[in-house]
Design a protein around this motif. Structure first.
Motif, mmCIF file in Angstrom:
data_model
loop_
_atom_site.group_PDB
_atom_site.id
_atom_site.type_symbol
_atom_site.label_atom_id
_atom_site.label_comp_id
_atom_site.label_asym_id
_atom_site.label_seq_id
_atom_site.Cartn_x
_atom_site.Cartn_y
_atom_site.Cartn_z
ATOM 1 N N LEU A 105 -8.593 -7.813 -10.288
ATOM 2 C CA LEU A 105 -7.445 -7.845 -11.193
ATOM 3 C C LEU A 105 -6.177 -8.256 -10.441
ATOM 4 O O LEU A 105 -5.340 -8.999 -10.970
ATOM 5 C CB LEU A 105 -7.231 -6.471 -11.854
ATOM 6 N N LEU A 106 -6.045 -7.795 -9.199
ATOM 7 C CA LEU A 106 -4.915 -8.211 -8.359
ATOM 8 C C LEU A 106 -4.955 -9.719 -8.133
ATOM 9 O O LEU A 106 -3.943 -10.402 -8.265
ATOM 10 C CB LEU A 106 -4.942 -7.485 -7.013
ATOM 11 N N PHE A 165 -2.444 -1.771 -8.735
ATOM 12 C CA PHE A 165 -3.894 -1.992 -8.747
ATOM 13 C C PHE A 165 -4.576 -1.002 -7.824
ATOM 14 O O PHE A 165 -4.079 -0.704 -6.740
ATOM 15 C CB PHE A 165 -4.215 -3.430 -8.316
ATOM 16 N N ASP A 166 -5.728 -0.518 -8.265
ATOM 17 C CA ASP A 166 -6.554 0.394 -7.483
ATOM 18 C C ASP A 166 -7.311 -0.422 -6.442
ATOM 19 O O ASP A 166 -8.082 -1.316 -6.784
ATOM 20 C CB ASP A 166 -7.531 1.113 -8.421
ATOM 21 N N VAL A 196 6.875 -7.113 -7.139
ATOM 22 C CA VAL A 196 6.399 -6.080 -6.225
ATOM 23 C C VAL A 196 5.157 -5.466 -6.846
ATOM 24 O O VAL A 196 5.188 -4.988 -7.979
ATOM 25 C CB VAL A 196 7.471 -4.998 -5.974
ATOM 26 N N VAL A 197 4.060 -5.527 -6.094
ATOM 27 C CA VAL A 197 2.770 -5.064 -6.582
ATOM 28 C C VAL A 197 2.254 -3.973 -5.651
ATOM 29 O O VAL A 197 2.272 -4.137 -4.432
ATOM 30 C CB VAL A 197 1.765 -6.241 -6.601
ATOM 31 N N VAL A 198 1.793 -2.877 -6.227
ATOM 32 C CA VAL A 198 1.211 -1.801 -5.437
ATOM 33 C C VAL A 198 -0.308 -1.972 -5.432
ATOM 34 O O VAL A 198 -0.910 -2.229 -6.473
ATOM 35 C CB VAL A 198 1.587 -0.411 -6.017
ATOM 36 N N LEU A 199 -0.904 -1.831 -4.258
ATOM 37 C CA LEU A 199 -2.357 -1.852 -4.104
ATOM 38 C C LEU A 199 -2.727 -0.618 -3.305
ATOM 39 O O LEU A 199 -2.425 -0.523 -2.116
ATOM 40 C CB LEU A 199 -2.799 -3.119 -3.370
ATOM 41 N N SER A 200 -3.343 0.368 -3.963
ATOM 42 C CA SER A 200 -3.583 1.651 -3.306
ATOM 43 C C SER A 200 -4.890 2.282 -3.759
ATOM 44 O O SER A 200 -5.329 2.077 -4.887
ATOM 45 C CB SER A 200 -2.420 2.605 -3.634
ATOM 46 N N ASP A 203 0.870 -1.176 0.000
ATOM 47 C CA ASP A 203 0.000 0.000 0.000
ATOM 48 C C ASP A 203 0.910 1.231 0.000
ATOM 49 O O ASP A 203 2.026 1.171 0.529
ATOM 50 C CB ASP A 203 -0.886 -0.023 1.252
ATOM 51 N N LEU A 204 0.456 2.343 -0.577
ATOM 52 C CA LEU A 204 1.295 3.535 -0.609
ATOM 53 C C LEU A 204 1.210 4.349 0.679
ATOM 54 O O LEU A 204 2.194 4.919 1.126
ATOM 55 C CB LEU A 204 0.927 4.421 -1.809
ATOM 56 N N PHE A 205 0.025 4.424 1.266
ATOM 57 C CA PHE A 205 -0.141 5.209 2.488
ATOM 58 C C PHE A 205 -0.137 4.280 3.685
ATOM 59 O O PHE A 205 -0.979 3.412 3.811
ATOM 60 C CB PHE A 205 -1.418 6.047 2.427
ATOM 61 N N LEU A 206 0.839 4.460 4.574
ATOM 62 C CA LEU A 206 1.055 3.558 5.703
ATOM 63 C C LEU A 206 1.018 4.332 7.017
ATOM 64 O O LEU A 206 1.078 5.560 7.020
ATOM 65 C CB LEU A 206 2.415 2.858 5.539
#
Length: 126
Positions: A113-114, A105-106, A81-85, A57-60
């Protein structure tokens, strides 16, 4: 053989739901998780070969996911490495990719999709 997932997500409900989805649908096992950047980076440095996919996640709670992505630069070629945010702006997608993310992924619209992505990875991992 399930592939090993490392989750970097500060929301316990999302983390729990994601763990369930990944284990049920994508033949994954969540080996560890972190809710902040420093904790995640420390774990990744200590356990370089203990994961196949990191979902970030981007915001932690502390720091941000961009620092975690950057800390994964020295990974093996088969580690993803996959971003989910929720913050899936074109700029954040580009910044994540520039730091070495393999996919983005949103969180509010692309969980399926993830899961598809992870399911494909689990098949190539066999």
């Amino acid at each position: 053989m399930p592939f090993k997932t490392y989750l970097v997500e500060d929301n316990p409900v999302i983390r729990e739901n994601l763990t369930g989805f990944l284990e049920d649908i994508a033949d994954a096992v969540v080996v560890a998780h972190a809710s902040g950047e420093d904790e995640a980076v420390r774990w990744l440095k200590k356990h370089r070969d203990a994961w196949d996919v990191a979902i970030v996640d981007l915001f932690l709670d502390q720091g941000n996911g961009l620092g975690v992505i950057d800390a994964c630069r020295q990974r093996r070629a088969d580690q993803k490495v996959v971003v989910l945010s929720n913050y899936a702006t074109p700029d954040m997608r580009a910044r994540s990719k520039a730091l070495g993310a393999d996919a983005f992924f949103d969180k509010s619209a692309e969980i399926d999709l993830l899961l598809d992505y992870c399911e494909r990875l689990s098949h190539t991992h066999d």
